[in-house]
Design a protein around this motif. Sequence first.
Motif, PDB file in Angstrom:
ATOM      1  N   ASN A  71     -53.698 -19.896  -9.513  1.00  0.00           N
ATOM      2  CA  ASN A  71     -53.670 -20.206  -8.043  1.00  0.00           C
ATOM      3  C   ASN A  71     -53.222 -21.769  -7.864  1.00  0.00           C
ATOM      4  O   ASN A  71     -52.431 -22.078  -6.656  1.00  0.00           O
ATOM      5  N   ALA A  72     -53.649 -22.459  -8.586  1.00  0.00           N
ATOM      6  CA  ALA A  72     -53.360 -23.783  -8.708  1.00  0.00           C
ATOM      7  C   ALA A  72     -51.834 -24.044  -8.715  1.00  0.00           C
ATOM      8  O   ALA A  72     -51.138 -24.773  -7.931  1.00  0.00           O
ATOM      9  N   ILE A  73     -51.153 -23.408  -9.870  1.00  0.00           N
ATOM     10  CA  ILE A  73     -49.627 -23.366  -9.936  1.00  0.00           C
ATOM     11  C   ILE A  73     -49.110 -22.931  -8.657  1.00  0.00           C
ATOM     12  O   ILE A  73     -48.107 -23.685  -8.206  1.00  0.00           O
ATOM     13  N   ALA A  74     -49.272 -21.917  -8.026  1.00  0.00           N
ATOM     14  CA  ALA A  74     -48.787 -21.279  -6.981  1.00  0.00           C
ATOM     15  C   ALA A  74     -48.759 -22.311  -5.675  1.00  0.00           C
ATOM     16  O   ALA A  74     -47.635 -22.622  -5.096  1.00  0.00           O
ATOM     17  N   SER A  75     -50.053 -22.961  -5.463  1.00  0.00           N
ATOM     18  CA  SER A  75     -50.078 -23.760  -4.631  1.00  0.00           C
ATOM     19  C   SER A  75     -49.307 -25.152  -4.722  1.00  0.00           C
ATOM     20  O   SER A  75     -48.580 -25.533  -3.835  1.00  0.00           O
ATOM     21  N   LYS A  76     -48.926 -25.542  -5.926  1.00  0.00           N
ATOM     22  CA  LYS A  76     -48.250 -26.603  -6.233  1.00  0.00           C
ATOM     23  C   LYS A  76     -46.932 -26.332  -5.951  1.00  0.00           C
ATOM     24  O   LYS A  76     -45.902 -27.226  -5.231  1.00  0.00           O
ATOM     25  N   LEU A  77     -46.412 -25.189  -6.461  1.00  0.00           N
ATOM     26  CA  LEU A  77     -44.895 -24.845  -6.212  1.00  0.00           C
ATOM     27  C   LEU A  77     -44.804 -24.476  -4.801  1.00  0.00           C
ATOM     28  O   LEU A  77     -43.415 -24.644  -4.076  1.00  0.00           O
ATOM     29  N   GLN A  78     -45.507 -24.014  -4.112  1.00  0.00           N
ATOM     30  CA  GLN A  78     -45.178 -23.691  -2.687  1.00  0.00           C
ATOM     31  C   GLN A  78     -44.902 -25.065  -1.885  1.00  0.00           C
ATOM     32  O   GLN A  78     -44.169 -25.164  -1.110  1.00  0.00           O
ATOM     33  N   SER A  79     -45.813 -26.038  -2.242  1.00  0.00           N
ATOM     34  CA  SER A  79     -45.866 -27.400  -1.780  1.00  0.00           C
ATOM     35  C   SER A  79     -44.446 -28.039  -2.255  1.00  0.00           C
ATOM     36  O   SER A  79     -43.573 -28.699  -1.304  1.00  0.00           O
ATOM     37  N   GLN A  80     -44.044 -27.790  -3.406  1.00  0.00           N
ATOM     38  CA  GLN A  80     -43.068 -28.696  -4.016  1.00  0.00           C
ATOM     39  C   GLN A  80     -41.733 -27.904  -3.452  1.00  0.00           C
ATOM     40  O   GLN A  80     -40.683 -28.893  -3.491  1.00  0.00           O
ATOM     41  N   HIS A  81     -41.487 -26.610  -3.682  1.00  0.00           N
ATOM     42  CA  HIS A  81     -40.288 -25.824  -3.517  1.00  0.00           C
ATOM     43  C   HIS A  81     -40.155 -25.222  -2.232  1.00  0.00           C
ATOM     44  O   HIS A  81     -38.999 -24.719  -2.151  1.00  0.00           O
ATOM     45  N   GLY A  82     -41.401 -24.799  -1.667  1.00  0.00           N
ATOM     46  CA  GLY A  82     -41.115 -23.811  -0.486  1.00  0.00           C
ATOM     47  C   GLY A  82     -41.099 -22.690  -0.603  1.00  0.00           C
ATOM     48  O   GLY A  82     -41.000 -21.626   0.230  1.00  0.00           O
ATOM     49  N   HIS A  83     -41.363 -22.188  -1.932  1.00  0.00           N
ATOM     50  CA  HIS A  83     -41.532 -20.654  -2.377  1.00  0.00           C
ATOM     51  C   HIS A  83     -42.860 -20.249  -2.757  1.00  0.00           C
ATOM     52  O   HIS A  83     -43.413 -20.917  -3.434  1.00  0.00           O
ATOM     53  N   ALA A  84     -43.140 -19.093  -2.157  1.00  0.00           N
ATOM     54  CA  ALA A  84     -44.633 -18.659  -2.551  1.00  0.00           C
ATOM     55  C   ALA A  84     -44.577 -17.478  -3.552  1.00  0.00           C
ATOM     56  O   ALA A  84     -44.493 -16.277  -3.224  1.00  0.00           O
ATOM     57  N   TYR A  85     -44.959 -18.135  -4.750  1.00  0.00           N
ATOM     58  CA  TYR A  85     -45.067 -17.439  -5.602  1.00  0.00           C
ATOM     59  C   TYR A  85     -46.725 -16.433  -5.748  1.00  0.00           C
ATOM     60  O   TYR A  85     -47.553 -17.148  -5.316  1.00  0.00           O
ATOM     61  N   LYS A  86     -46.903 -15.324  -6.128  1.00  0.00           N
ATOM     62  CA  LYS A  86     -48.068 -14.679  -6.181  1.00  0.00           C
ATOM     63  C   LYS A  86     -48.715 -14.785  -7.457  1.00  0.00           C
ATOM     64  O   LYS A  86     -48.183 -14.472  -8.617  1.00  0.00           O
ATOM     65  N   ALA A  87     -49.725 -15.396  -7.409  1.00  0.00           N
ATOM     66  CA  ALA A  87     -50.548 -15.929  -8.580  1.00  0.00           C
ATOM     67  C   ALA A  87     -50.905 -14.635  -9.652  1.00  0.00           C
ATOM     68  O   ALA A  87     -50.834 -14.839 -10.783  1.00  0.00           O
ATOM     69  N   GLU A  88     -50.885 -13.520  -9.035  1.00  0.00           N
ATOM     70  CA  GLU A  88     -51.367 -12.439  -9.916  1.00  0.00           C
ATOM     71  C   GLU A  88     -50.314 -11.705 -10.477  1.00  0.00           C
ATOM     72  O   GLU A  88     -50.530 -11.322 -11.858  1.00  0.00           O
ATOM     73  N   SER A  89     -49.106 -11.736  -9.954  1.00  0.00           N
ATOM     74  CA  SER A  89     -48.154 -10.980 -10.315  1.00  0.00           C
ATOM     75  C   SER A  89     -46.712 -11.822 -10.960  1.00  0.00           C
ATOM     76  O   SER A  89     -45.988 -11.455 -11.825  1.00  0.00           O
TER      77      SER A  89
END
Length: 391
Positions: A71-89
Amino acid sequence: MLPTPLSKLPDIGGTIFTEMSALAQECHAINLGQGFPDYSPPEALIQAVSEAMFQGLNQYAPMAGLPQLRNAIASKLQSQHGHAYKAESDITVTAGATEALMCSLLALVHPGDEVLLIDPAYDLYEPAIRLAGGRAVRIPMHPPTEADPVFRMNWDRMLSALNPKTRMLVLNFPHNPTGVTLKSEDLDALESLIEKQPILLLSDEAYEHIVFDGCSQLSPVSRPALVEHTVLVSSFGKTFHATGWKVGYCCAPAHVMAEIRKVHQYTIFSVSTPMQAGIAAYLSRTDAFSGLSNFYQKKRDRLVSGLKKTRLQPMHSEGTFFLLVNMSALGQRLEKEMAVRLTREIGVASIPVSAFYAAPNRPESNHQLLRLCFAKQNSTLDLALERFSKL
């Protein structure tokens, strides 16, 4: 009698990093070769990992990684690059960037596939491609010249290399060893490439948080046209001065990640639980990334300033914790010969850039360049500069 042939990589020996580090130890030299810091991770991060151990988080983590870290990685990448990765998949925690790269190549490259590499290329890529049954096709960058003293991408040659067998392009930006970063026009070129042939992109971004001179790191995942083709790989070890912890991560669209996880689960299954828990806790308590570029830029500038007083000519580094130096003032010779000589004679170890090419001894692989790592204490850098001044 053992069956023959025994080896799948008969021409592969130890890496140049192992070789030069061993020589540095033998000669009691300062090791500016292998890319590891000589200082500790942040104290708060070490404390967070220790707390996780005392809390009993010492058994297997979930195969894909602890949910709080993903979840922390997903939040970081959303802020950094604007893409929403799903933490689960879409996100898997790996044993460093190395395992993420190896699992991605083994999962996605089929026998007979061609994989494009940018020369000079990090030495892991080609052996991994060969183990997967593929063939590496190396596309050299334009080397530096006196008129244009930087490495530049050769996108025309990259486009011309595409054919029905091309499966993937491996990217590595900020680039090891040259320190070059991706520019907006490079992402435009990647979009043109993908439009011509929808291949996969494996983006090794281990130095994503070490970019200089006020610039931001650009990744293909910041472009909607590229993100669905991209496997992004990075490393907490590089980011947090903890290379020996071997914790990294891999991000990709769910259907691609499902294939990578098939290899990951039979390679190591899961990564150290207290390390994951400690990193997740540390990320939740602090702005862990904001000061890294400035921290390393001061070290880069310290090394550059000192080198200007020597016979080694520093080149410009846009990112990573590496700096290239031109050694031609010391005479024309193979880069490895000079790297060994400097280790033995003045006690400073470096890495020849020629080692990142397929044929290190050929003239086209030798541009009179050595790679220095400045992820060192200031006292270490100053002592190395003192020794370089004797050249």
